[in-house]
Motif scaffolding. Structure first.
Motif, mmCIF file in Angstrom:
data_model
loop_
_atom_site.group_PDB
_atom_site.id
_atom_site.type_symbol
_atom_site.label_atom_id
_atom_site.label_comp_id
_atom_site.label_asym_id
_atom_site.label_seq_id
_atom_site.Cartn_x
_atom_site.Cartn_y
_atom_site.Cartn_z
ATOM 1 N N ARG A 242 44.953 11.894 -5.982
ATOM 2 C CA ARG A 242 44.442 10.800 -6.811
ATOM 3 C C ARG A 242 45.261 9.532 -6.581
ATOM 4 N N LYS A 243 46.579 9.696 -6.489
ATOM 5 C CA LYS A 243 47.443 8.544 -6.232
ATOM 6 C C LYS A 243 47.115 7.924 -4.881
ATOM 7 N N ASN B 4 30.074 -1.694 -8.036
ATOM 8 C CA ASN B 4 29.029 -1.197 -8.936
ATOM 9 C C ASN B 4 28.080 -0.195 -8.289
ATOM 10 N N SER B 5 28.304 0.139 -7.043
ATOM 11 C CA SER B 5 27.398 1.051 -6.342
ATOM 12 C C SER B 5 27.526 2.472 -6.893
ATOM 13 N N ASP B 6 26.432 3.233 -6.796
ATOM 14 C CA ASP B 6 26.439 4.625 -7.256
ATOM 15 C C ASP B 6 27.451 5.457 -6.464
ATOM 16 N N ALA B 7 27.598 5.168 -5.174
ATOM 17 C CA ALA B 7 28.526 5.934 -4.337
ATOM 18 C C ALA B 7 29.960 5.785 -4.828
ATOM 19 N N GLN B 8 30.336 4.547 -5.217
ATOM 20 C CA GLN B 8 31.700 4.325 -5.692
ATOM 21 C C GLN B 8 31.924 4.905 -7.082
ATOM 22 N N ALA C 68 32.506 8.510 -6.449
ATOM 23 C CA ALA C 68 33.839 8.731 -5.884
ATOM 24 C C ALA C 68 34.906 8.686 -6.973
ATOM 25 N N ARG C 69 34.773 7.734 -7.888
ATOM 26 C CA ARG C 69 35.760 7.629 -8.971
ATOM 27 C C ARG C 69 35.704 8.854 -9.878
ATOM 28 N N ARG C 70 34.499 9.380 -10.106
ATOM 29 C CA ARG C 70 34.376 10.595 -10.925
ATOM 30 C C ARG C 70 34.939 11.805 -10.181
ATOM 31 N N SER D 137 41.318 8.614 -14.697
ATOM 32 C CA SER D 137 41.366 8.402 -16.140
ATOM 33 C C SER D 137 40.750 7.037 -16.466
ATOM 34 N N PRO D 138 40.330 6.823 -17.720
ATOM 35 C CA PRO D 138 39.818 5.498 -18.094
ATOM 36 C C PRO D 138 40.818 4.385 -17.797
ATOM 37 N N ALA D 139 42.109 4.669 -17.972
ATOM 38 C CA ALA D 139 43.133 3.654 -17.696
ATOM 39 C C ALA D 139 43.181 3.321 -16.211
ATOM 40 N N GLU D 140 43.019 4.337 -15.363
ATOM 41 C CA GLU D 140 43.043 4.107 -13.920
ATOM 42 C C GLU D 140 41.809 3.319 -13.471
ATOM 43 N N VAL D 141 40.654 3.631 -14.059
ATOM 44 C CA VAL D 141 39.436 2.881 -13.734
ATOM 45 C C VAL D 141 39.591 1.422 -14.157
ATOM 46 N N GLU D 142 40.164 1.205 -15.342
ATOM 47 C CA GLU D 142 40.377 -0.167 -15.819
ATOM 48 C C GLU D 142 41.349 -0.914 -14.919
ATOM 49 N N MET D 143 42.364 -0.198 -14.409
ATOM 50 C CA MET D 143 43.323 -0.809 -13.491
ATOM 51 C C MET D 143 42.626 -1.265 -12.212
ATOM 52 N N LEU D 144 41.737 -0.419 -11.673
ATOM 53 C CA LEU D 144 40.992 -0.796 -10.467
ATOM 54 C C LEU D 144 40.039 -1.953 -10.751
#
Length: 218
Positions: free
Chosen positions: A157-158, A182-186, A189-191, A196-203
């Protein structure tokens, strides 16, 4: 001295359960990390030339004749107490420890006891730097001790996060970057990497910062 980002990440990472040993003492079960493993972790995180240890004192507090083993052979019991100082750059930590030696030869009993005391003190000093040195074992729940598979997933993940940030930085067009994000593929990939929600917010913040830099370009 301030630790670099990789060192900070390593020091705050959970402890690999594969590095944890168990022993019984006084009718209780204890978890611990072997001395060689602690030294290996210090070399990995700080560098072979990035840290040093110094024995401040080592004092014998017991030296007596005793019987050894089922055959009750004559021998000696020795105990030392010790203080060790660990220095990483300008950061200094100290730890105290004890060691016990039992042998038919008095000299060998002393050698065993002082080695154990120095190792115990060094481990206590290094423990203050973080989980990889055994800090996680002081939590009765051991919530920061993870199985190798979990640790591998965390490392992946890191790596994914670092790759993702680098990919974002390569975009020079705002619309293309936002379409990518915003693509479905990305989203998939994130899922898949269980961010974590914090990591998604960071990205997401990294994306918006890149957008701001793009809009600021002539």
């Amino acid at each position: 001295m301030s630790f670099n980002d990789d060192q900070k990440a390593n020091l705050s990472a959970p402890l690999n359960r594969a590095n944890v040993k168990e022993r019984k003492q006084g009718g209780r079960q204890f978890s611990y990390i072997e001395g060689w493993q602690v030294i290996a972790e210090a070399n990995r995180i700080f560098g072979y030339d990035g840290w040093q240890r110094e024995t401040i004192f080592a004092t014998v507090v017991a030296d007596y004749e005793r019987e050894i083993g089922e055959n009750k052979l004559p021998g000696f019991g020795v105990t030392y107490v010790c203080k060790v100082r660990v220095t990483v750059g300008e950061v200094v930590r100290e730890g105290c420890g004890s060691g016990h030696g039992i042998d038919r030869d008095r000299g060998l009993a002393h050698e065993s006891a002082i080695k154990e005391a120095e190792t115990d003190a060094m481990k206590r000093a290094l423990m203050t730097f973080g989980n990889p040195f055994g800090l996680a074992l002081y939590d009765k729940e051991q919530s920061n001790v993870v199985d190798p598979a979990e640790l591998e997933a965390s490392a992946k993940r890191k790596s994914f996060l670092e790759f993702y940030k680098a990919s974002i930085d390569e975009y020079t067009d705002k619309t293309t970057l936002l379409t990518f994000w915003n693509s479905d593929a990305q989203k998939t990939a994130r899922r898949n990497y269980d961010l974590s929600p914090a990591e998604v917010e960071m990205l997401k913040a990294h994306v918006m910062a890149r957008v701001a830099r793009i809009e600021g370009c002539p």
